[in-house]
Design a protein around this motif. Sequence first.
Motif, PDB file in Angstrom:
ATOM      1  N   LYS A   1       0.774  -1.618  -0.164  1.00  0.00           N
ATOM      2  CA  LYS A   1       0.399  -0.246   0.117  1.00  0.00           C
ATOM      3  C   LYS A   1       0.832   1.275  -0.075  1.00  0.00           C
ATOM      4  O   LYS A   1       2.261   1.196   0.974  1.00  0.00           O
ATOM      5  CB  LYS A   1      -0.895   0.188   1.245  1.00  0.00           C
ATOM      6  N   SER A   2       0.602   2.081  -0.522  1.00  0.00           N
ATOM      7  CA  SER A   2       1.369   3.507  -0.882  1.00  0.00           C
ATOM      8  C   SER A   2       0.445   4.779  -1.053  1.00  0.00           C
ATOM      9  O   SER A   2      -0.941   4.329  -0.952  1.00  0.00           O
ATOM     10  CB  SER A   2       1.707   3.511  -2.611  1.00  0.00           C
ATOM     11  N   SER A   3       0.907   5.349   0.285  1.00  0.00           N
ATOM     12  CA  SER A   3      -0.443   6.995  -0.157  1.00  0.00           C
ATOM     13  C   SER A   3       0.064   7.497  -0.641  1.00  0.00           C
ATOM     14  O   SER A   3      -1.145   8.231  -0.469  1.00  0.00           O
ATOM     15  CB  SER A   3       0.442   7.249   1.676  1.00  0.00           C
ATOM     16  N   ASN A   4       0.428   7.452  -2.443  1.00  0.00           N
ATOM     17  CA  ASN A   4       0.385   7.857  -2.737  1.00  0.00           C
ATOM     18  C   ASN A   4       0.928   7.583  -4.783  1.00  0.00           C
ATOM     19  O   ASN A   4       2.176   6.661  -4.555  1.00  0.00           O
ATOM     20  CB  ASN A   4       0.669   9.791  -2.737  1.00  0.00           C
ATOM     21  N   LEU A   5       0.517   8.316  -5.612  1.00  0.00           N
ATOM     22  CA  LEU A   5       0.600   7.674  -6.873  1.00  0.00           C
ATOM     23  C   LEU A   5       2.030   7.861  -7.135  1.00  0.00           C
ATOM     24  O   LEU A   5       2.720   7.086  -7.702  1.00  0.00           O
ATOM     25  CB  LEU A   5      -0.236   8.031  -7.941  1.00  0.00           C
TER      26      LEU A   5
ATOM     27  N   GLU B   1       4.873   5.705  -9.004  1.00  0.00           N
ATOM     28  CA  GLU B   1       5.641   6.351 -10.459  1.00  0.00           C
ATOM     29  C   GLU B   1       7.460   6.798 -10.396  1.00  0.00           C
ATOM     30  O   GLU B   1       7.894   6.024 -11.064  1.00  0.00           O
ATOM     31  CB  GLU B   1       5.069   7.538 -11.128  1.00  0.00           C
ATOM     32  N   ILE B   2       7.568   7.134  -9.533  1.00  0.00           N
ATOM     33  CA  ILE B   2       8.599   7.231  -8.951  1.00  0.00           C
ATOM     34  C   ILE B   2       9.716   5.676  -9.376  1.00  0.00           C
ATOM     35  O   ILE B   2      10.300   4.794  -9.253  1.00  0.00           O
ATOM     36  CB  ILE B   2       9.479   7.245  -7.298  1.00  0.00           C
TER      37      ILE B   2
ATOM     38  N   HIS C   1      -7.924   0.524  -6.520  1.00  0.00           N
ATOM     39  CA  HIS C   1      -7.548  -0.689  -7.263  1.00  0.00           C
ATOM     40  C   HIS C   1      -6.264  -1.039  -7.594  1.00  0.00           C
ATOM     41  O   HIS C   1      -5.432  -0.441  -6.691  1.00  0.00           O
ATOM     42  CB  HIS C   1      -6.856   1.080  -8.300  1.00  0.00           C
ATOM     43  N   PHE C   2      -5.473  -1.979  -7.614  1.00  0.00           N
ATOM     44  CA  PHE C   2      -4.205  -2.352  -7.994  1.00  0.00           C
ATOM     45  C   PHE C   2      -4.128  -1.230  -8.923  1.00  0.00           C
ATOM     46  O   PHE C   2      -4.551  -1.025  -9.897  1.00  0.00           O
ATOM     47  CB  PHE C   2      -4.205  -3.474  -8.484  1.00  0.00           C
ATOM     48  N   GLN C   3      -2.108  -1.127  -9.021  1.00  0.00           N
ATOM     49  CA  GLN C   3      -1.771  -0.379 -10.066  1.00  0.00           C
ATOM     50  C   GLN C   3      -1.002  -1.041 -10.550  1.00  0.00           C
ATOM     51  O   GLN C   3       0.032  -0.603 -11.778  1.00  0.00           O
ATOM     52  CB  GLN C   3      -1.180   1.442  -9.111  1.00  0.00           C
ATOM     53  N   GLY C   4      -0.517  -2.344 -10.616  1.00  0.00           N
ATOM     54  CA  GLY C   4       0.263  -3.096 -10.887  1.00  0.00           C
ATOM     55  C   GLY C   4       0.875  -3.679 -10.312  1.00  0.00           C
ATOM     56  O   GLY C   4       1.391  -3.696  -8.480  1.00  0.00           O
ATOM     57  N   PHE C   5       2.025  -4.926 -10.891  1.00  0.00           N
ATOM     58  CA  PHE C   5       3.014  -6.073  -9.698  1.00  0.00           C
ATOM     59  C   PHE C   5       4.176  -5.862 -10.159  1.00  0.00           C
ATOM     60  O   PHE C   5       4.522  -5.391 -11.344  1.00  0.00           O
ATOM     61  CB  PHE C   5       2.088  -6.712  -9.701  1.00  0.00           C
TER      62      PHE C   5
END
Length: 122
Positions: free
Chosen positions: A18-22, A26-27, A65-69
């Motif tokens: 889990k990330s607090s932000n997109l 992206e980084i 959403h999931f943003q990828g793996f």
Amino acid sequence: SKSPSPRQNMPVRYFIMKSSNLQNIEISQQKGIWATMQNNERKLNGAFWESSMVYLIFSVQGSGHFQGFARMGSSIGCEKSQDWGSAGFGGVFKVEWIRKESIPFQFANHLLNPWNDNKKVQ
């Protein structure tokens, strides 16, 4: 082609990150690195050394959403990154992104986690 893992007969492990932000995701996708909270490091490093492969499934908190793996590409070291500027993050480690796509949680409703009271994976 990559050489086979020296831990071929070991299990594959999966973690939801889990990330607090997109921006953090992206980084990670641009630089092929990730950093997690220090209290997660022992569990991830243990999985890296005791498993044939460790997959990290990323989601931004509250996104639905999931943003990828990605695949965990190294153990977590002591080196920190300034990319994540927030206190509390531990050392960075390599990740190899396999898929970068926003996928709604509803597409994974059929996946249940037996180690979390058979709750939905999200």
